[in-house]
Design an enzyme around this catalytic site. Sequence first.
Site: not given
Length: 206
Positions: A83, A186, A188
Amino acid sequence: MARIALIDYGAGNIRSAERALMQAGGDVVVTDDPAIIANAERIVLPGQGAFDDCMAGLRSRAGLIEALNDKVLKHGAPFLGICVGMQLLAEIGLEHGEHNGLGWIGGVCRALEVGPTNRRPHMGWNEVAPTRAHPVFDGLAPTRHCYFAHSYILDPPAAARAATTEYGETFASAVARDNIVGVQFHPEKSQQAGLDLLARFIAWSP
């Protein structure tokens, strides 16, 4: 397992990134210590917030930028920016004025275009389409959905563009050059697609 330095500079979703990297098979240490960075096998730079605040966070940690430059640029450690961590690879960021970035990829970080069918921030799931073969991004082909939350994008040099996404315009959602990769989304927060990408980064030998 690969020893990963996950850089803590007050501007990233550290715990979620740490958990995802560990789930993907990484041996992770959260740090801003230049000595630990020097001994890591690979580096991950997360980020959320404004470009200038994130650069200020990096500069506020004594010796951190110097340690990253040495480990990534001089010694070739595999690097992943997430990001804003990808945006900081720009030469210049245009959020809240004009600010110098790390300059590792080049280009400019600018506001995402808006129109009648899209608005800022770009939030939610969207397709990521690789534009060339790369060991870290090959598992995204031909298209796979990942999670985005951003208002700014990195406009990289054409040779560094590795994947694109459509949201009002076609923008670079991943970049790659030598031992450096970055993603605007992202991993994650991207469920299995994100874990697969992190696992490929951990296994990557540029």
